[in-house]
Design an enzyme around this catalytic site. Structure first.
Site, PDB file in Angstrom:
ATOM      1  N   GLU A   1       5.203  -9.942  -1.225  1.00  0.00           N
ATOM      2  CA  GLU A   1       4.521 -10.679  -0.151  1.00  0.00           C
ATOM      3  C   GLU A   1       3.185 -11.221  -0.587  1.00  0.00           C
ATOM      4  OE1 GLU A   1       5.363  -8.927   4.131  1.00  0.00           O
ATOM      5  OE2 GLU A   1       3.366  -8.749   3.324  1.00  0.00           O
TER       6      GLU A   1
ATOM      7  N   CYS B   1      -4.250 -13.221  -0.101  1.00  0.00           N
ATOM      8  CA  CYS B   1      -4.087 -11.783  -0.325  1.00  0.00           C
ATOM      9  C   CYS B   1      -2.818 -11.597  -1.153  1.00  0.00           C
ATOM     10  CB  CYS B   1      -3.961 -11.068   1.024  1.00  0.00           C
ATOM     11  SG  CYS B   1      -3.560  -9.322   0.883  1.00  0.00           S
TER      12      CYS B   1
ATOM     13  N   CYS C   1       4.921   0.685  -4.395  1.00  0.00           N
ATOM     14  CA  CYS C   1       3.664   1.386  -4.690  1.00  0.00           C
ATOM     15  C   CYS C   1       3.965   2.870  -4.867  1.00  0.00           C
ATOM     16  CB  CYS C   1       2.696   1.189  -3.515  1.00  0.00           C
ATOM     17  SG  CYS C   1       1.045   1.854  -3.811  1.00  0.00           S
TER      18      CYS C   1
ATOM     19  N   CYS D   1       0.524   6.441   0.689  1.00  0.00           N
ATOM     20  CA  CYS D   1      -0.361   6.621   1.853  1.00  0.00           C
ATOM     21  C   CYS D   1       0.493   6.671   3.124  1.00  0.00           C
ATOM     22  CB  CYS D   1      -1.373   5.470   1.942  1.00  0.00           C
ATOM     23  SG  CYS D   1      -2.425   5.362   0.486  1.00  0.00           S
TER      24      CYS D   1
ATOM     25  N   CYS E   1       0.894   3.608   5.497  1.00  0.00           N
ATOM     26  CA  CYS E   1       1.180   2.309   4.882  1.00  0.00           C
ATOM     27  C   CYS E   1       2.673   2.059   4.795  1.00  0.00           C
ATOM     28  CB  CYS E   1       0.565   2.259   3.489  1.00  0.00           C
ATOM     29  SG  CYS E   1       0.915   0.723   2.630  1.00  0.00           S
TER      30      CYS E   1
ATOM     31  N   CYS F   1      -2.480  -6.985   5.693  1.00  0.00           N
ATOM     32  CA  CYS F   1      -2.124  -6.249   4.490  1.00  0.00           C
ATOM     33  C   CYS F   1      -1.677  -4.848   4.883  1.00  0.00           C
ATOM     34  CB  CYS F   1      -3.320  -6.142   3.564  1.00  0.00           C
ATOM     35  SG  CYS F   1      -3.881  -7.733   3.023  1.00  0.00           S
TER      36      CYS F   1
HETATM   37  N1  SAH Z   1      -3.498   0.108  -2.937  1.00  0.00           N
HETATM   38  C1  SAH Z   1      -4.675  -0.617  -2.609  1.00  0.00           C
HETATM   39  C2  SAH Z   1      -4.427  -2.025  -2.094  1.00  0.00           C
HETATM   40  C3  SAH Z   1      -3.263  -2.258  -1.180  1.00  0.00           C
HETATM   41  S1  SAH Z   1      -3.403  -1.687   0.473  1.00  0.00           S
HETATM   42  C4  SAH Z   1      -5.541   0.185  -1.651  1.00  0.00           C
HETATM   43  O1  SAH Z   1      -5.140   1.281  -1.291  1.00  0.00           O
HETATM   44  O2  SAH Z   1      -6.627  -0.253  -1.323  1.00  0.00           O
HETATM   45  C5  SAH Z   1      -4.613  -2.739   1.195  1.00  0.00           C
HETATM   46  C6  SAH Z   1      -5.383  -2.112   2.333  1.00  0.00           C
HETATM   47  O3  SAH Z   1      -4.591  -2.011   3.499  1.00  0.00           O
HETATM   48  C7  SAH Z   1      -5.887  -0.722   2.031  1.00  0.00           C
HETATM   49  O4  SAH Z   1      -7.200  -0.562   2.518  1.00  0.00           O
HETATM   50  C8  SAH Z   1      -4.920   0.132   2.818  1.00  0.00           C
HETATM   51  O5  SAH Z   1      -5.402   1.413   3.025  1.00  0.00           O
HETATM   52  C9  SAH Z   1      -4.743  -0.710   4.058  1.00  0.00           C
HETATM   53  N2  SAH Z   1      -3.600  -0.381   4.864  1.00  0.00           N
HETATM   54  C10 SAH Z   1      -2.370  -0.008   4.493  1.00  0.00           C
HETATM   55  N3  SAH Z   1      -1.585   0.236   5.544  1.00  0.00           N
HETATM   56  C11 SAH Z   1      -2.329  -0.013   6.635  1.00  0.00           C
HETATM   57  C12 SAH Z   1      -2.090   0.065   8.029  1.00  0.00           C
HETATM   58  N4  SAH Z   1      -0.901   0.443   8.523  1.00  0.00           N
HETATM   59  N5  SAH Z   1      -3.106  -0.257   8.850  1.00  0.00           N
HETATM   60  C13 SAH Z   1      -4.303  -0.644   8.377  1.00  0.00           C
HETATM   61  N6  SAH Z   1      -4.585  -0.740   7.073  1.00  0.00           N
HETATM   62  C14 SAH Z   1      -3.615  -0.413   6.210  1.00  0.00           C
END
Ligand code: SAH
Length: 400
Positions: A135, A148, A155, A159, A162, A376
């Protein structure tokens, strides 16, 4: 029918990016091809031109008996968004043929484009040369277009909040695959891209070398020439990689996904925190700000009842006080099957006020492209299935 044959072709090409050559005379330009002995276009013996810096293109072309200005021409064509070597019309037909025998243009294909009716944000689903799908989101800000991009297919970080985590990890993106997200989005928009955030699928610092090369490609004056100061790399906090980045003399903005004021809350949200504590992350960030002389951004997804109390805000303020930083509060996006819900606006405003009271500049992220799930990390599970080439075709079909 057509889709199917393409898919087969893509599967056949799957190994193209992974080839290691033992007999390479030009290892320095990408360790993937053996030029002199294997000038064939059999699978896996060609190099993706999208991955090469001008100096590497120069080496490639000089190896073919060409003058070095040819490298500039090829690099400029790539950055103009040509989709085929034959579109490089200031190269002779003979040279184009020779180039095709050792190299290819690994362009992304747009398999889906969703445009927000609310704010014009565009989400692209791009298919990679090997059939995987990623994406990319294009957003309009006051200061111009921002893209973006993804850095990996899937990944490893897992998390909990995510959507990318559920689909697992497939592979790293190459520098050219990252570059082409910017080129393709810019070509489609017909306008210059001003800013890049590496905040799409993947953990960029887990794909360190390719991300660094991408930064050099996209910053190159003969190419898109996007200033490092207009590029943000977002990480979940890989401490050794942050320290490495601090030594690179590349003044990008570092954004760290903190999401918690202490390790026990962070461990509930991000498995990586078992490896790197908040204190270690902040220590690395301080070194980064000293070396690079740029403030760090901390992302904080505000989750109702998990990390949004006033105590949490005070604790966070205490940790960040005096740091050269900025906090970006993100209303957490609910994902399918997800256990987390966002805090209400009032709670976020109060959280922000505590941080600001401690002298920490804080913003609440504006949400763009809500109708197309463009934020994102807000990938729908059905989209995630696209990253698996075996399921991708079915997933697309079922949506049509
Ligand atoms: N791996 C990297 C970049 C990709 S995620 C990182 O962790 O920063 C990009 C951003 O989106 C990160 O800040 C992540 O924590 C956030 N993110 C992921 N899922 C999310 C969600 N459901 N709601 C809000 N932010 C989210």
């Amino acid at each position: 029918m057509e889709g199917k044959s393409n898919l087969n072709e893509n599967r056949m090409n799957q190994n193209e990016n992974r080839i290691q050559s033992n007999d390479s005379k030009i290892n320095s330009i990408g360790n993937e091809i053996a030029l002199d002995d294997n000038r064939t276009n059999s699978n896996g013996r060609r190099i993706n031109l999208m991955d090469l810096l001008p100096e590497e293109l120069k080496e490639l072309l000089e190896g073919m008996g060409q003058q070095k200005y040819r490298a500039t021409q090829v690099f400029q064509w790539i950055n103009k968004g040509v989709t085929d070597i034959d579109q490089m019309t200031n190269l002779s037909k003979a040279l184009r043929e020779e180039l095709k025998s050792v190299a290819y243009l690994g362009k992304l294909k747009t398999v889906r484009k969703l445009v927000s009716k609310i704010d014009g944000t565009v989400k692209y689903l791009f298919q990679l040369p090997d059939g995987n799908v990623i994406e990319c989101v294009l957003m309009e800000y006051r200061h111009g277009l921002s893209v973006c991009i993804s850095s990996q297919v899937g990944c490893k970080m897992g998390c909990r909040f995510c959507a990318s985590a559920g689909a697992g990890f497939v592979r790293n993106l190459t520098p050219g695959e990252m570059l082409d997200q910017v080129i393709s989005a810019g070509t489609d928009a017909g306008r210059r891209i001003g800013n890049i955030v590496i905040m799409g699928i993947g953990e960029p610092l887990d794909n360190y070398d390719n991300v660094l090369k991408f930064l050099r490609l996209v910053n190159h004056p003969q190419g898109l020439n996007i200033g490092y100061r207009h590029i943000t790399v977002s990480t979940c906090g890989l401490v050794p990689a942050i320290l490495r980045l601090a030594k690179e003399n590349i003044p990008i903005t570092l954004s760290v996904s903190l999401h918690a004021p202490n390790d026990s809350i962070r461990e509930r949200l991000m498995p990586i925190s078992r490896k790197y504590s908040i204190d270690k992350i902040l220590e690395a960030c301080k070194i980064y700000t000293v070396e690079i002389k740029r403030r760090v951004t901390f992302e904080y997804a505000v989750i109702s009842g998990v990390n949004d109390s006033m105590d949490n805000a005070w604790e966070l303020a205490g940790k960040l006080k005096g740091m050269l930083c900025h906090v970006n509060l993100i209303p957490v996006n609910h994902i399918e099957d997800g256990e987390f819900t966002r805090s209400d606006r009032q709670t976020m405003e109060r959280f922000k006020a505590v941080l600001e009271g401690a002298g920490i500049e804080t913003t609440i992220r504006r949400e763009l492209g809500q109708d197309i799930s463009a934020a994102c990390g807000q990938l729908r599970r059905s989209v995630i299935t696209y990253t698996d080439p075996r399921r991708w075709e079915d997933a697309v079909r079922s949506e049509e």
